[in-house]
Write an enzyme that holds these catalytic residues in place. Structure first.
Site, PDB file in Angstrom:
ATOM      1  N   ALA A   1       3.893  25.308   4.997  1.00 31.06           N
ATOM      2  CA  ALA A   1       2.427  25.409   5.042  1.00 31.06           C
ATOM      3  C   ALA A   1       1.830  24.793   3.794  1.00 31.06           C
ATOM      4  O   ALA A   1       0.898  25.327   3.189  1.00 31.06           O
ATOM      5  CB  ALA A   1       2.000  26.865   5.202  1.00 31.06           C
TER       6      ALA A   1
ATOM      7  N   ALA B   1      14.700  -4.405  -3.912  1.00 30.20           N
ATOM      8  CA  ALA B   1      14.907  -4.749  -5.329  1.00 30.20           C
ATOM      9  C   ALA B   1      15.954  -3.833  -5.952  1.00 30.20           C
ATOM     10  O   ALA B   1      16.098  -2.679  -5.554  1.00 30.20           O
ATOM     11  CB  ALA B   1      13.595  -4.605  -6.076  1.00 30.20           C
TER      12      ALA B   1
ATOM     13  N   GLU C   1       6.368  29.383   7.049  1.00 26.60           N
ATOM     14  CA  GLU C   1       6.281  29.169   5.598  1.00 26.60           C
ATOM     15  C   GLU C   1       7.182  30.161   4.869  1.00 26.60           C
ATOM     16  O   GLU C   1       7.113  31.356   5.101  1.00 26.60           O
ATOM     17  CB  GLU C   1       4.816  29.297   5.140  1.00 26.60           C
ATOM     18  CG  GLU C   1       4.605  29.399   3.645  1.00 26.60           C
ATOM     19  CD  GLU C   1       5.211  28.259   2.821  1.00 26.60           C
ATOM     20  OE1 GLU C   1       5.008  27.091   3.163  1.00 26.60           O
ATOM     21  OE2 GLU C   1       5.908  28.568   1.819  1.00 26.60           O
TER      22      GLU C   1
ATOM     23  N   HIS D   1     -31.595  18.954  -3.656  1.00 27.97           N
ATOM     24  CA  HIS D   1     -31.822  19.962  -2.619  1.00 27.97           C
ATOM     25  C   HIS D   1     -32.426  19.288  -1.391  1.00 27.97           C
ATOM     26  O   HIS D   1     -33.343  18.500  -1.538  1.00 27.97           O
ATOM     27  CB  HIS D   1     -32.782  21.041  -3.119  1.00 27.97           C
ATOM     28  CG  HIS D   1     -33.114  22.048  -2.063  1.00 27.97           C
ATOM     29  ND1 HIS D   1     -32.225  23.027  -1.679  1.00 27.97           N
ATOM     30  CD2 HIS D   1     -34.204  22.182  -1.264  1.00 27.97           C
ATOM     31  CE1 HIS D   1     -32.774  23.745  -0.706  1.00 27.97           C
ATOM     32  NE2 HIS D   1     -33.980  23.253  -0.444  1.00 27.97           N
TER      33      HIS D   1
ATOM     34  N   LYS E   1      -5.637  10.707   7.487  1.00 23.69           N
ATOM     35  CA  LYS E   1      -7.080  10.957   7.453  1.00 23.69           C
ATOM     36  C   LYS E   1      -7.756  10.359   8.686  1.00 23.69           C
ATOM     37  O   LYS E   1      -8.727  10.923   9.210  1.00 23.69           O
ATOM     38  CB  LYS E   1      -7.714  10.383   6.184  1.00 23.69           C
ATOM     39  CG  LYS E   1      -7.952  11.396   5.107  1.00 23.69           C
ATOM     40  CD  LYS E   1      -6.756  11.801   4.298  1.00 23.69           C
ATOM     41  CE  LYS E   1      -5.916  12.918   4.764  1.00 23.69           C
ATOM     42  NZ  LYS E   1      -4.692  13.126   3.987  1.00 23.69           N
TER      43      LYS E   1
ATOM     44  N   GLY F   1       8.196  19.215   1.630  1.00 16.63           N
ATOM     45  CA  GLY F   1       8.134  18.504   0.357  1.00 16.63           C
ATOM     46  C   GLY F   1       8.697  17.090   0.470  1.00 16.63           C
ATOM     47  O   GLY F   1       9.117  16.656   1.543  1.00 16.63           O
ATOM     48  N   ARG F   2       8.668  16.392  -0.642  1.00 20.51           N
ATOM     49  CA  ARG F   2       9.150  15.009  -0.674  1.00 20.51           C
ATOM     50  C   ARG F   2      10.095  14.862  -1.859  1.00 20.51           C
ATOM     51  O   ARG F   2      10.027  15.601  -2.821  1.00 20.51           O
ATOM     52  CB  ARG F   2       7.971  14.041  -0.808  1.00 20.51           C
ATOM     53  CG  ARG F   2       6.986  14.152   0.348  1.00 20.51           C
ATOM     54  CD  ARG F   2       5.798  13.203   0.168  1.00 20.51           C
ATOM     55  NE  ARG F   2       6.191  11.819   0.138  1.00 20.51           N
ATOM     56  CZ  ARG F   2       6.376  11.054   1.204  1.00 20.51           C
ATOM     57  NH1 ARG F   2       6.190  11.543   2.406  1.00 20.51           N
ATOM     58  NH2 ARG F   2       6.730   9.786   1.079  1.00 20.51           N
TER      59      ARG F   2
ATOM     60  N   CYS G   1       1.221   5.969   1.084  1.00 20.65           N
ATOM     61  CA  CYS G   1      -0.175   6.376   1.196  1.00 20.65           C
ATOM     62  C   CYS G   1      -0.893   5.604   2.301  1.00 20.65           C
ATOM     63  O   CYS G   1      -1.517   6.189   3.175  1.00 20.65           O
ATOM     64  CB  CYS G   1      -0.872   6.154  -0.151  1.00 20.65           C
ATOM     65  SG  CYS G   1      -2.655   6.328  -0.079  1.00 20.65           S
TER      66      CYS G   1
ATOM     67  N   GLY H   1       0.824  -1.214   0.000  1.00 12.40           N
ATOM     68  CA  GLY H   1       0.000   0.000   0.000  1.00 12.40           C
ATOM     69  C   GLY H   1       0.856   1.261   0.000  1.00 12.40           C
ATOM     70  O   GLY H   1       0.343   2.365  -0.165  1.00 12.40           O
TER      71      GLY H   1
HETATM   72  P1  NAI Z   1       4.683  20.990  -0.252  1.00 14.24           P
HETATM   73  O1  NAI Z   1       5.695  21.150  -1.316  1.00 14.24           O
HETATM   74  O2  NAI Z   1       3.261  20.914  -0.604  1.00 14.24           O
HETATM   75  O3  NAI Z   1       4.847  22.206   0.791  1.00 14.24           O
HETATM   76  C1  NAI Z   1       6.077  22.501   1.432  1.00 14.24           C
HETATM   77  C2  NAI Z   1       6.113  23.950   1.849  1.00 14.24           C
HETATM   78  O4  NAI Z   1       7.303  24.170   2.599  1.00 14.24           O
HETATM   79  C3  NAI Z   1       6.142  24.922   0.675  1.00 14.24           C
HETATM   80  O5  NAI Z   1       5.067  25.806   0.799  1.00 14.24           O
HETATM   81  C4  NAI Z   1       7.509  25.603   0.807  1.00 14.24           C
HETATM   82  O6  NAI Z   1       7.462  26.962   0.407  1.00 14.24           O
HETATM   83  C5  NAI Z   1       7.823  25.462   2.295  1.00 14.24           C
HETATM   84  N1  NAI Z   1       9.246  25.477   2.664  1.00 14.24           N
HETATM   85  C6  NAI Z   1      10.273  24.838   2.053  1.00 14.24           C
HETATM   86  N2  NAI Z   1      11.453  25.068   2.712  1.00 14.24           N
HETATM   87  C7  NAI Z   1      11.164  25.882   3.774  1.00 14.24           C
HETATM   88  C8  NAI Z   1      11.942  26.465   4.837  1.00 14.24           C
HETATM   89  N3  NAI Z   1      13.263  26.277   4.968  1.00 14.24           N
HETATM   90  N4  NAI Z   1      11.315  27.237   5.747  1.00 14.24           N
HETATM   91  C9  NAI Z   1       9.969  27.450   5.634  1.00 14.24           C
HETATM   92  N5  NAI Z   1       9.197  26.926   4.663  1.00 14.24           N
HETATM   93  C10 NAI Z   1       9.773  26.136   3.743  1.00 14.24           C
HETATM   94  O7  NAI Z   1       5.176  19.728   0.579  1.00 14.24           O
HETATM   95  P2  NAI Z   1       4.474  18.828   1.701  1.00 14.24           P
HETATM   96  O8  NAI Z   1       3.356  19.534   2.376  1.00 14.24           O
HETATM   97  O9  NAI Z   1       5.600  18.336   2.524  1.00 14.24           O
HETATM   98  O10 NAI Z   1       3.855  17.639   0.870  1.00 14.24           O
HETATM   99  C11 NAI Z   1       4.707  16.809   0.079  1.00 14.24           C
HETATM  100  C12 NAI Z   1       3.967  16.270  -1.114  1.00 14.24           C
HETATM  101  O11 NAI Z   1       2.977  15.357  -0.703  1.00 14.24           O
HETATM  102  C13 NAI Z   1       3.276  17.365  -1.904  1.00 14.24           C
HETATM  103  O12 NAI Z   1       3.495  17.130  -3.276  1.00 14.24           O
HETATM  104  C14 NAI Z   1       1.828  17.193  -1.568  1.00 14.24           C
HETATM  105  O13 NAI Z   1       0.973  17.557  -2.636  1.00 14.24           O
HETATM  106  C15 NAI Z   1       1.728  15.709  -1.257  1.00 14.24           C
HETATM  107  N6  NAI Z   1       0.667  15.512  -0.274  1.00 14.24           N
HETATM  108  C16 NAI Z   1      -0.616  15.549  -0.656  1.00 14.24           C
HETATM  109  C17 NAI Z   1      -1.620  15.443   0.278  1.00 14.24           C
HETATM  110  C18 NAI Z   1      -3.020  15.516  -0.143  1.00 14.24           C
HETATM  111  O14 NAI Z   1      -3.286  15.358  -1.327  1.00 14.24           O
HETATM  112  N7  NAI Z   1      -3.961  15.748   0.747  1.00 14.24           N
HETATM  113  C19 NAI Z   1      -1.372  15.283   1.701  1.00 14.24           C
HETATM  114  C20 NAI Z   1       0.022  15.262   1.988  1.00 14.24           C
HETATM  115  C21 NAI Z   1       0.979  15.377   1.022  1.00 14.24           C
END
Ligand code: NAI
Length: 459
Positions: free
Chosen positions: A179, A116, A201, A443, A52, A270-271, A43, A40
């Site tokens: 954020a 792998a 942020e 509605h 969630k 980020g990742r 996720c 899985g």
């Molecule tokens: P993200 O890339 O969405 O946000 C990271 C934030 O950290 C950015 O706004 C960036 O400007 C800020 N940042 C970077 N370096 C910094 C620093 N030194 N000081 C302060 N701020 C800084 O990454 P996030 O939230 O870690 O998520 C990773 C990935 O996983 C994203 O692609 C996201 O879309 C995905 N994800 C999706 C979810 C959903 O669909 N509900 C839930 C969790 C993750």
């Protein structure tokens, strides 16, 4: 294991990999799926699903705590059993993990646990299990949390998103770096459970990339919930000790520096794609400057017979994007004309209220040269939202001025994750705003907010 021959080896059993493996088996391929043990993937084991579970549980707690007196529900002495909340979350993960295992069984996909590595053309070695010979290899190895060089994870005070899902006590003070989706979701969980949460942020808005109006209103709403924001601020380092953490911040607007004292820091910046130890370099698989495996429209890498999908490739890091790519990749291997519509991939952030979007924001549409018209409708004008005590938020529809073609839909409001589905279908079918507006909606239901926003575009 030595000498196993198959049509397809899928490396990675996350949403990209396991869905691709199951579909390939449906198409008649002999499939082996290898993973180091996370059926899985992120996720299910340490991402979407456990977060969630905690978001749902903490939302219920916050709702009861703040009072449902308006509904005539007077709660007594409330107590938080965090251990039980975590157990419930793990129970869901355990149940769904069994679900993936039985899916493999029912489809005839062979699952192998181990590391792998690409051994040679058409050969994958699995640590402790020998080599598999395969006509094709699909890389679906996903991503892992990015570390900040000055704030390395220590599993104790400086946490990754995976560790922030399993704390054994509610921290008194938590700092969140970033954020984005993870920072806002996990920050919300621990805030609701009682932590004082400060979010740092780098950019000047929360949820960068979201529609501007959505970002601004979300920030106001989260502030009302008690989250504190340091925008346009960079986390530059931290001193972690037995008593807590002193986090160092620097403003991006002037030379001002400051500190935040807290018990735990969640780094959610980020990742990055998961490519180490796979033998990509030796095999000659090309990656871009950020380390993502590059692919063509058939999901072929630079090496014949090796394909890739999901977070390890460029694009949004979303489970459903990986799933769609996994299906398209194996269907293309089977000479079917499948494709993914990258313009119609929903994006959801599970704060309260939720944020959901599909297509272009108003800003992106204008930048792309469209003449744009928009329509907006508030949840406050919706009767069902009031019965649910959820009047916050709005839906916004972005359409092309001349043609009325839908370009994007953005929702901040209760159950936005469900409401966005009709907008995704509408975009997929090339609908106009008027199509959405003239479609009869039940509605009273929250979906009327989307219809009214489409009607407000005017035609
Ligand atoms: P993200 O890339 O969405 O946000 C990271 C934030 O950290 C950015 O706004 C960036 O400007 C800020 N940042 C970077 N370096 C910094 C620093 N030194 N000081 C302060 N701020 C800084 O990454 P996030 O939230 O870690 O998520 C990773 C990935 O996983 C994203 O692609 C996201 O879309 C995905 N994800 C999706 C979810 C959903 O669909 N509900 C839930 C969790 C993750």
């Amino acid at each position: 294991m030595a000498g196993v021959t198959c049509d397809l080896v899928v490396i990675g059993a996350g949403p990209g990999g396991y869905v691709a493996a199951a579909r390939a088996a449906d198409l008649g391929m002999k499939v082996v799926c290898v993973d180091r043990g996370w059926l899985g993937g992120t996720c299910l084991q340490a991402g979407c699903i456990p977060s969630k579970a905690l978001l749902e549980a903490s939302h219920r707690w916050a709702e009861l705590k703040e009072g449902l007196d308006d509904h005539g529900i007077l709660a007594g002495d409330l107590r938080l059993d965090l251990a039980q909340m975590m157990k419930h979350k793990q129970g869901i993960v355990g149940g769904m993990t069994k679900g993936v295992a039985s899916l493999f069984k029912s489809k005839g996909v062979e699952y192998l646990e181990g590391e792998a590595r690409l051994a040679a053309a058409g050969r994958v070695s699995v640590e402790g299990a020998g080599e598999i010979e395969a006509a094709r290899v699909l890389l679906a190895t996903g991503s892992s949390p990015a570390e900040l060089p000055d704030l390395p994870f220590d599993g104790e005070r400086i946490l990754s998103s995976e560790e922030a899902l399993s704390l054994d006590a509610v921290p008194e003070r938590m700092a969140v770096i970033g954020a984005g989706a993870i920072g806002l979701e996990m920050g919300s969980v621990w805030r609701r459970l009682g932590a004082a949460v400060e979010v740092v942020e780098y950019l000047d808005v929360v949820l960068p990339g979201a529609d501007g109006e959505v970002s601004r209103q979300l920030e106001r709403t989260l502030k009302r919930q008690g989250l504190k924001f340091h925008l346009s601020t960079r986390a530059t380092g931290a001193e972690a000790g037995a008593q807590g953490v002193l986090l160092h911040l620097a403003s991006r607007k002037n030379d001002r520096t400051s500190t935040v004292e807290c018990d735990r820091v969640l780094v959610a910046v980020g990742r990055r794609p998961h490519t180490e130890g796979l033998g990509l370099e030796e095999a000659g698989v090309d990656r871009d400057r950020s380390g993502f495996v590059t692919v063509d429209e058939d999901y072929r890498t630079s090496v014949d017979g090796i394909y890739a999908v999901g977070d390890v490739t460029p694009g949004p890091m979303l489970a459903h994007k990986a799933e769609a790519e996994g299906v398209a990749a194996v269907e293309r291997m089977a000479a079917m004309g499948s494709s993914v519509n990258y313009g119609a991939i929903p994006n959801v952030v599970y704060t309260h209220p939720e944020v959901a979007a599909v297509g272009l924001t108003e800003e992106q549409a204008s930048e792309a040269g469209h003449e744009v018209k928009t329509g907006r409708h508030s949840f406050r004008a919706n009767a069902r939202a009031h019965t649910m005590n959820a009047p916050d938020g709005f839906a916004k529809v972005v359409a092309e001025a001349g043609s009325d073609r839908l370009l994007g839909v953005h929702i901040l409001g209760a159950q936005a994750s469900h409401l966005i589905a009709e907008a995704v279908v509408a975009l997929e079918f090339g609908a106009s705003a008027e199509d959405l507006a003239r479609t009869v909606h039940a509605h009273p239901s929250l979906s009327e907010v989307v219809r009214e926003a489409a009607a407000a575009v005017g035609h």
